[in-house]
Write a protein that holds these residues in place. Structure first.
Motif, PDB file in Angstrom:
ATOM      1  N   CYS A  51       0.848  -1.183   0.000  1.00  0.00           N
ATOM      2  CA  CYS A  51       0.000   0.000   0.000  1.00  0.00           C
ATOM      3  C   CYS A  51       0.891   1.243   0.000  1.00  0.00           C
ATOM      4  O   CYS A  51       1.891   1.286   0.707  1.00  0.00           O
ATOM      5  CB  CYS A  51      -0.890   0.043   1.249  1.00  0.00           C
ATOM      6  SG  CYS A  51      -2.233  -1.138   1.203  1.00  0.00           S
ATOM      7  N   GLN A  52       0.496   2.222  -0.786  1.00  0.00           N
ATOM      8  CA  GLN A  52       1.253   3.467  -0.836  1.00  0.00           C
ATOM      9  C   GLN A  52       1.116   4.218   0.490  1.00  0.00           C
ATOM     10  O   GLN A  52       2.078   4.722   1.029  1.00  0.00           O
ATOM     11  CB  GLN A  52       0.730   4.328  -1.991  1.00  0.00           C
ATOM     12  CG  GLN A  52       1.550   5.565  -2.244  1.00  0.00           C
ATOM     13  CD  GLN A  52       1.042   6.333  -3.451  1.00  0.00           C
ATOM     14  OE1 GLN A  52      -0.016   6.040  -3.992  1.00  0.00           O
ATOM     15  NE2 GLN A  52       1.804   7.319  -3.862  1.00  0.00           N
ATOM     16  N   SER A  72      -5.773   3.886   8.759  1.00  0.00           N
ATOM     17  CA  SER A  72      -4.904   4.319   7.670  1.00  0.00           C
ATOM     18  C   SER A  72      -4.623   5.797   7.834  1.00  0.00           C
ATOM     19  O   SER A  72      -5.422   6.530   8.436  1.00  0.00           O
ATOM     20  CB  SER A  72      -5.561   4.063   6.310  1.00  0.00           C
ATOM     21  OG  SER A  72      -4.746   4.589   5.281  1.00  0.00           O
ATOM     22  N   THR A  77      -8.037   5.557   1.489  1.00  0.00           N
ATOM     23  CA  THR A  77      -7.566   4.218   1.852  1.00  0.00           C
ATOM     24  C   THR A  77      -8.283   3.720   3.104  1.00  0.00           C
ATOM     25  O   THR A  77      -8.627   2.547   3.202  1.00  0.00           O
ATOM     26  CB  THR A  77      -6.039   4.243   2.073  1.00  0.00           C
ATOM     27  OG1 THR A  77      -5.433   4.828   0.920  1.00  0.00           O
ATOM     28  CG2 THR A  77      -5.490   2.862   2.274  1.00  0.00           C
ATOM     29  N   ARG A 117      -3.321   2.694  -5.711  1.00  0.00           N
ATOM     30  CA  ARG A 117      -4.402   2.369  -4.762  1.00  0.00           C
ATOM     31  C   ARG A 117      -5.035   1.026  -5.100  1.00  0.00           C
ATOM     32  O   ARG A 117      -5.416   0.280  -4.200  1.00  0.00           O
ATOM     33  CB  ARG A 117      -5.468   3.467  -4.751  1.00  0.00           C
ATOM     34  CG  ARG A 117      -5.043   4.668  -3.957  1.00  0.00           C
ATOM     35  CD  ARG A 117      -6.176   5.170  -3.071  1.00  0.00           C
ATOM     36  NE  ARG A 117      -5.679   6.196  -2.175  1.00  0.00           N
ATOM     37  CZ  ARG A 117      -5.743   7.495  -2.429  1.00  0.00           C
ATOM     38  NH1 ARG A 117      -6.267   7.930  -3.541  1.00  0.00           N
ATOM     39  NH2 ARG A 117      -5.274   8.355  -1.544  1.00  0.00           N
ATOM     40  N   GLY A 120      -2.891  -1.507  -3.748  1.00  0.00           N
ATOM     41  CA  GLY A 120      -3.083  -1.512  -2.299  1.00  0.00           C
ATOM     42  C   GLY A 120      -4.335  -2.278  -1.904  1.00  0.00           C
ATOM     43  O   GLY A 120      -4.334  -3.036  -0.927  1.00  0.00           O
ATOM     44  N   SER A 123      -3.588  -5.855  -2.076  1.00  0.00           N
ATOM     45  CA  SER A 123      -2.749  -6.212  -0.919  1.00  0.00           C
ATOM     46  C   SER A 123      -3.576  -6.324   0.361  1.00  0.00           C
ATOM     47  O   SER A 123      -3.336  -7.207   1.186  1.00  0.00           O
ATOM     48  CB  SER A 123      -1.641  -5.170  -0.717  1.00  0.00           C
ATOM     49  OG  SER A 123      -0.767  -5.164  -1.809  1.00  0.00           O
ATOM     50  N   MET A 124      -4.560  -5.435   0.527  1.00  0.00           N
ATOM     51  CA  MET A 124      -5.423  -5.487   1.714  1.00  0.00           C
ATOM     52  C   MET A 124      -6.217  -6.787   1.742  1.00  0.00           C
ATOM     53  O   MET A 124      -6.293  -7.454   2.776  1.00  0.00           O
ATOM     54  CB  MET A 124      -6.385  -4.293   1.730  1.00  0.00           C
ATOM     55  CG  MET A 124      -5.744  -2.969   2.032  1.00  0.00           C
ATOM     56  SD  MET A 124      -7.015  -1.675   2.041  1.00  0.00           S
ATOM     57  CE  MET A 124      -6.171  -0.378   1.168  1.00  0.00           C
TER      58      MET A 124
END
Length: 141
Positions: A51-52, A72, A77, A117, A120, A123-124
């Motif tokens: 995540c950025q 976050s 996000t 995003r 991300g 990834s989440m």
């Protein structure tokens, strides 16, 4: 509610908005209502890689269900993780592992996020499922 029922509810909610600015505003509101992670869990171990912005997720098993809290440092996000936690929190680990995430495409989320995003988001989801796999293994089921 089942994961699928929650996903359908989210799809219905997003369909009420006419444009993406309204949807982003709604996501920000969801982020503000997110069950906040306890400060003690805001550690590097709980940061989602890929995540950025910084996203922390903590998972605990309560009555054989996985309960997530998160935070976050970015408002959009935070809204994204709030949606995912709404879907996956208070569910059995195996149900989380087996769940599809087609609802994300149905609400058009991935296509309206920047590439970083969107990565991300993936990834989440991956991290939440990894927690479920770890707890499922722990349960020995």
């Amino acid at each position: 509610m089942t994961i699928k029922e929650i996903q359908e509810e989210i799809v219905d909610e997003f369909s009420m908005f006419e444009d993406w600015m309204q949807r982003y505003e709604y996501m920000i509101e969801l982020g503000k209502a997110l069950p906040i992670i306890d400060e003690q869990y805001k550690t590097d171990d709980n940061i989602i890689k890929g995540c950025q912005s910084r996203v922390w997720v903590h998972a605990e098993l309560e009555n054989d269900n996985l309960v997530f809290t998160a935070d976050s440092d970015a408002i959009i996000t935070k809204g994204i993780i709030a949606i995912l936690i709404r879907v996956f929190s208070n569910q059995k680990p195996q149900d989380i592992i087996d769940a599809d995430t087609n609802f994300i495409d149905e609400i058009g989320l991935k296509e309206h996020l920047s590439p970083t995003r969107a990565n991300g988001l993936v990834s989440m989801i991956k991290q939440l499922k990894l927690y479920a796999i770890a707890y499922q293994t722990q349960l020995g089921k």
